[in-house]
Design an enzyme around this catalytic site. Structure first.
Site, PDB file in Angstrom:
ATOM      1  CD  GLU A  32     -59.506 -24.478 -43.087  1.00 60.47           C
ATOM      2  OE1 GLU A  32     -59.153 -25.358 -42.656  1.00 60.47           O
ATOM      3  OE2 GLU A  32     -60.271 -23.657 -42.245  1.00 60.47           O
TER       4      GLU A  32
HETATM    5  C1  LIG Z   1     -58.256 -13.844 -41.112  1.00 59.67           C
HETATM    6  C2  LIG Z   1     -57.889 -15.316 -40.440  1.00 59.67           C
HETATM    7  C3  LIG Z   1     -58.970 -16.001 -40.326  1.00 59.67           C
HETATM    8  C4  LIG Z   1     -58.447 -17.340 -39.654  1.00 59.67           C
HETATM    9  N1  LIG Z   1     -59.446 -18.091 -39.095  1.00 59.67           N
HETATM   10  C5  LIG Z   1     -59.072 -19.323 -38.374  1.00 59.67           C
HETATM   11  C6  LIG Z   1     -59.988 -20.197 -37.855  1.00 59.67           C
HETATM   12  O1  LIG Z   1     -61.177 -19.914 -37.999  1.00 59.67           O
HETATM   13  N2  LIG Z   1     -59.448 -21.101 -36.930  1.00 59.67           N
HETATM   14  C7  LIG Z   1     -58.252 -21.257 -36.853  1.00 59.67           C
HETATM   15  O2  LIG Z   1     -58.104 -22.095 -35.902  1.00 59.67           O
HETATM   16  N3  LIG Z   1     -57.197 -20.568 -37.361  1.00 59.67           N
HETATM   17  C8  LIG Z   1     -57.587 -19.672 -38.022  1.00 59.67           C
HETATM   18  N4  LIG Z   1     -56.727 -18.978 -38.900  1.00 59.67           N
HETATM   19  C9  LIG Z   1     -55.418 -19.143 -38.524  1.00 59.67           C
HETATM   20  C10 LIG Z   1     -54.590 -19.723 -39.913  1.00 59.67           C
HETATM   21  O3  LIG Z   1     -55.001 -20.951 -40.025  1.00 59.67           O
HETATM   22  C11 LIG Z   1     -53.270 -19.550 -39.738  1.00 59.67           C
HETATM   23  O4  LIG Z   1     -52.837 -18.072 -39.666  1.00 59.67           O
HETATM   24  C12 LIG Z   1     -52.141 -20.271 -40.761  1.00 59.67           C
HETATM   25  O5  LIG Z   1     -52.267 -21.638 -40.456  1.00 59.67           O
HETATM   26  C13 LIG Z   1     -50.821 -20.184 -40.267  1.00 59.67           C
HETATM   27  O6  LIG Z   1     -50.541 -20.275 -39.103  1.00 59.67           O
HETATM   28  P1  LIG Z   1     -49.532 -18.890 -38.681  1.00 59.67           P
HETATM   29  O7  LIG Z   1     -50.240 -17.670 -38.804  1.00 59.67           O
HETATM   30  O8  LIG Z   1     -49.074 -19.217 -37.139  1.00 59.67           O
HETATM   31  O9  LIG Z   1     -48.168 -18.963 -39.382  1.00 59.67           O
HETATM   32  P2  LIG Z   1     -46.937 -19.795 -39.137  1.00 59.67           P
HETATM   33  O10 LIG Z   1     -47.146 -21.494 -38.911  1.00 59.67           O
HETATM   34  O11 LIG Z   1     -45.923 -19.235 -38.212  1.00 59.67           O
HETATM   35  O12 LIG Z   1     -46.168 -19.702 -40.511  1.00 59.67           O
HETATM   36  C14 LIG Z   1     -45.302 -18.811 -41.085  1.00 59.67           C
HETATM   37  C15 LIG Z   1     -44.806 -19.129 -42.537  1.00 59.67           C
HETATM   38  O13 LIG Z   1     -43.847 -20.079 -42.276  1.00 59.67           O
HETATM   39  C16 LIG Z   1     -44.206 -21.246 -43.261  1.00 59.67           C
HETATM   40  N5  LIG Z   1     -44.035 -22.671 -42.630  1.00 59.67           N
HETATM   41  C17 LIG Z   1     -44.688 -22.773 -40.905  1.00 59.67           C
HETATM   42  N6  LIG Z   1     -44.207 -24.174 -41.066  1.00 59.67           N
HETATM   43  C18 LIG Z   1     -43.358 -24.620 -42.128  1.00 59.67           C
HETATM   44  C19 LIG Z   1     -43.059 -25.915 -42.565  1.00 59.67           C
HETATM   45  N7  LIG Z   1     -43.169 -26.842 -41.557  1.00 59.67           N
HETATM   46  N8  LIG Z   1     -42.623 -26.015 -43.630  1.00 59.67           N
HETATM   47  C20 LIG Z   1     -42.405 -24.872 -44.520  1.00 59.67           C
HETATM   48  N9  LIG Z   1     -43.257 -23.836 -44.186  1.00 59.67           N
HETATM   49  C21 LIG Z   1     -43.600 -23.519 -43.026  1.00 59.67           C
HETATM   50  C22 LIG Z   1     -45.741 -21.052 -43.565  1.00 59.67           C
HETATM   51  O14 LIG Z   1     -46.022 -21.564 -44.711  1.00 59.67           O
HETATM   52  C23 LIG Z   1     -46.008 -19.365 -43.516  1.00 59.67           C
HETATM   53  O15 LIG Z   1     -45.466 -18.930 -44.716  1.00 59.67           O
HETATM   54  C24 LIG Z   1     -57.182 -17.484 -39.224  1.00 59.67           C
HETATM   55  C25 LIG Z   1     -56.184 -16.671 -39.793  1.00 59.67           C
HETATM   56  C26 LIG Z   1     -56.470 -15.368 -40.331  1.00 59.67           C
HETATM   57  C27 LIG Z   1     -55.469 -14.346 -40.593  1.00 59.67           C
END
Ligand SMILES: Cc1cc2nc3c(=O)[nH]c(=O)nc-3n(C[C@H](O)[C@H](O)[C@H](O)COP(=O)(O)OP(=O)(O)OC[C@H]3O[C@@H](n4cnc5c(N)ncnc54)[C@H](O)[C@@H]3O)c2cc1C
Length: 596
Positions: A441
């Site tokens: 989220e």
């Molecule tokens: C168990 C699980 C359930 C999930 N359920 C859902 C679901 O039901 N539906 C769905 O759509 N998604 C779901 N997700 C996805 C989840 O919402 C994302 O993993 C999350 O939003 C982060 O995206 P990412 O993993 O691609 O990380 P990234 O976006 O690659 O981020 C990596 C790191 O970089 C930081 N970062 C990225 N951009 C910036 C910025 N602009 N400024 C500062 N810091 C930044 C982040 O804070 C993080 O620490 C789920 C994930 C998991 C693990």
């Protein structure tokens, strides 16, 4: 086996004395909430959670979900039966609109139940939890026909919902989405793409699964302004509401992950699946935000629930485990050792857990009532004020609430020493399950950026000013000397937050990295003050109850003692956080990336 007992007494106190549940009879749905009804709903809900859901938590974690070669997914033993009981009991439709078969109770009642369900079995709670978010989006942006078709079975629980944003190459930055939506001749679209990490994406609990999917239509801008929202059912639905053919969406795999094993986190493949546009084309992100705002509060509540579940079990253990002697003389002289609850360092962890869980419960329920006021108050000014406050506090509840929820869970694991690390005690599960709430989220880093970059200044800072004024006026009204133990440190902490806002205004514009580097410290500082505000209200209410000769003096004395702990041990942290914020980005950003 860990146990869970729903904290009904504490919830009732918070609803009544802090959140003001009975002060809003003019708001639709509130007049029906008599104290007897509220107590009955919470007692029944708590019983269901403690007796049906909690016993499935640890075995569900061990067994996890299974994907079969045909792409179907089964949930752990007992989940189907528990879900059927959940639906039969009407728990899924508690706050849903009566037009769609719900019971129409205020949102705040749903928030209470979310806490209990999450504490009893977080992985289970995510199936109906995601569904509620999907319903919220359909309710707000769906056409009348779409609402009539899709909502009643979802409200009942026969169908569940999901949210599909994330793709392999994009999580935070949704502008990068590649999933395509090609218009078909009959007002529908062919959806093609891969979504990952989709919670509750496939399972055996419901007859149909309604996926809300973000995708781009041909020619749409290739950024966040080109995203549309589509409703894609697992089974197509005939005009009479019966299920039709299987749609072109399937679960490719389920992720092996750190926690919430009993919730299926799926890779979802869309192969020209039939989808229906929800809301306006290219306005999908705004529509999804409706869902995400509700979901963010829900995730904040998950932080609270894991903390409370871990706390309850840590207390049980600390009372029974005999190790060492109290520093101030034996407290169990007949035994060879004292229970570890006598040791100040163990107390420190238990008191912190208690101060967080009770304070956070108050903040969540106080805020949940603002959600109800924002949606339904007959007074336009009250609606606006409530909306401003909840918008401001949502990233705090999600970000601060889950950061602290995780810390509390891990401290409670520490209370069990080595046994906390051993799986049979179940403490590791609370820690593992709590961990995800800091990530999904919108990661907590993104929540902090949302707070400092958008929410503080939204509408000319109107919500921020309103919240600062509210805390300030409650402090001003607390003239009873017996409250000085909290009014003094809370005033100081509020001053730190105000100074932090000024610093951000003066420095964040000139160099946005300053705001980015200090955002997490600021969010924590604001979270401490938001909880401090709640502790002031609780202390005030408990003093009044004691003065009035309450029948339960122990409960109110314990509140005051916990308020003292929070005031003395947590609030002073804001000065260090302010120093961190004001140190700016220099030391954070100085090292060139290639030096890491
Ligand atoms: C168990 C699980 C359930 C999930 N359920 C859902 C679901 O039901 N539906 C769905 O759509 N998604 C779901 N997700 C996805 C989840 O919402 C994302 O993993 C999350 O939003 C982060 O995206 P990412 O993993 O691609 O990380 P990234 O976006 O690659 O981020 C990596 C790191 O970089 C930081 N970062 C990225 N951009 C910036 C910025 N602009 N400024 C500062 N810091 C930044 C982040 O804070 C993080 O620490 C789920 C994930 C998991 C693990």
């Amino acid at each position: 086996m860990p146990r869970y007992h729903a904290p009904v007494k504490d919830t009732l106190f918070v609803l009544d004395a802090v959140a003001g549940l009975h002060d809003h009879a003019d708001v639709p749905g509130f007049a029906a909430l008599t104290p007897d009804l509220v107590e009955a709903v919470l007692t029944e809900g708590g019983k269901f959670c403690g007796e049906v859901l909690a016993p499935l938590n640890l075995p569900g974690d061990r067994q996890g979900c299974t994907r079969h070669p045909d792409g179907s997914v089964t949930t752990p033993d007992g989940f189907r039966d528990a879900y059927a009981q959940f639906c039969e009991g009407g728990w899924g439709g508690l706050i849903a609109d009566e037009h769609h078969g719900g019971q129409g109770l205020p949102y705040v009642m749903g928030a209470v139940l979310q806490e209990y369900i999450g504490a009893a079995n977080m992985a289970f709670g995510m199936y109906p939890g995601l569904s509620e978010g999907a319903q919220a989006a359909i309710e707000v942006v769906g056409s009348p026909e779409q609402k009539a078709k899709w909502l009643p079975p979802m409200v009942h629980g026969r169908w569940t919902g999901t949210m599909n944003l994330t793709e392999p190459h994009c999580g935070t930055d949704l502008g990068l989405i590649r999933t395509r939506a090609e218009p078909l001749s009959n007002d529908s679209y062919a959806i093609t793409g891969t979504k990952i990490f989709i919670s509750a994406g496939e399972h055996d609990l419901a007859e149909n699964i309604i996926h809300l999917v973000l995708a781009k239509t041909p020619g749409a801008p290739d950024n966040v302004k080109g995203i549309s929202l589509f409703l894609v059912p697992k089974f197509l639905v005939n005009d009479d509401g019966s299920l039709g053919a299987r749609n072109g969406v399937s679960c490719g795999s389920i992720e092996h992950k750190m926690g919430i094993h009993a919730n299926a986190t799926c890779v979802m493949n869309y192969d020209g699946a039939t989808g229906y546009l929800l809301g306006e084309e290219n306005k999908g992100l705004a529509a999804m935000f409706i869902m995400m705002n509700a979901a963010r509060l829900g995730v904040g509540i998950q932080g609270l629930s894991q903390a409370d579940a871990a706390y309850q079990n840590a207390v049980d253990y600390a009372k029974g485990r005999l190790q060492g002697r109290s520093l101030t003389g034996a407290k169990n002289p007949e035994g060879k050792a004292d229970p570890i609850i006598v040791h100040p360092d163990v107390r420190r962890m238990l008191m912190d857990a208690r101060a967080y869980t009770e304070g956070m419960r108050a903040l969540v329920l106080w805020s949940a009532i603002r959600v109800d006021l924002a949606r339904k108050s007959p007074d336009a000014a009250a609606r606006e004020m409530a909306d401003d406050l909840i918008s401001l506090l949502t990233p705090v509840i999600k970000g601060y609430g889950t950061d602290r929820g995780y810390e509390v869970a891990t401290n409670c694991q520490q209370v069990l020493g080595g046994h906390g690390y051993i799986a049979e005690w179940g403490m590791d599960q609370f820690v593992r399950d709590a961990r995800i709430a800091m990530i999904y989220e919108g990661t907590n880093g993104i929540q902090a950026l949302d707070l400092v970059g958008r929410k503080l200044g939204a509408k000319g800072g109107r919500g921020t000013q309103a919240w600062l004024a509210l805390v300030g006026s409650d402090l001003g009204a607390a003239t009873d000397d017996r409250l000085a133990f909290i009014t003094a440190p809370l005033s100081t902490a509020l001053g730190d937050v105000q100074a932090g806002i000024m610093w951000l205004l003066q420095n964040g514009m000139a160099n946005p990295d300053h705001a980015g580097a200090g955002a997490t410290a600021f969010m924590r500082m604001m979270g401490h003050v938001a909880l401090g505000h709640m502790w002031l209200k609780m202390a005030d209410a408990s003093l009044a109850a004691l003065d009035a000769g309450t029948a339960d003096p122990d409960f109110h004395q314990a509140k005051l003692t916990t308020a003292r702990f929070f005031a003395a041990r947590v609030l002073p942290e804001t000065s260090g956080l302010r120093a961190q914020l004001e140190a700016g980005a220099d030391t954070v950003m100085a090292l060139p990336a290639e030096m890491f």
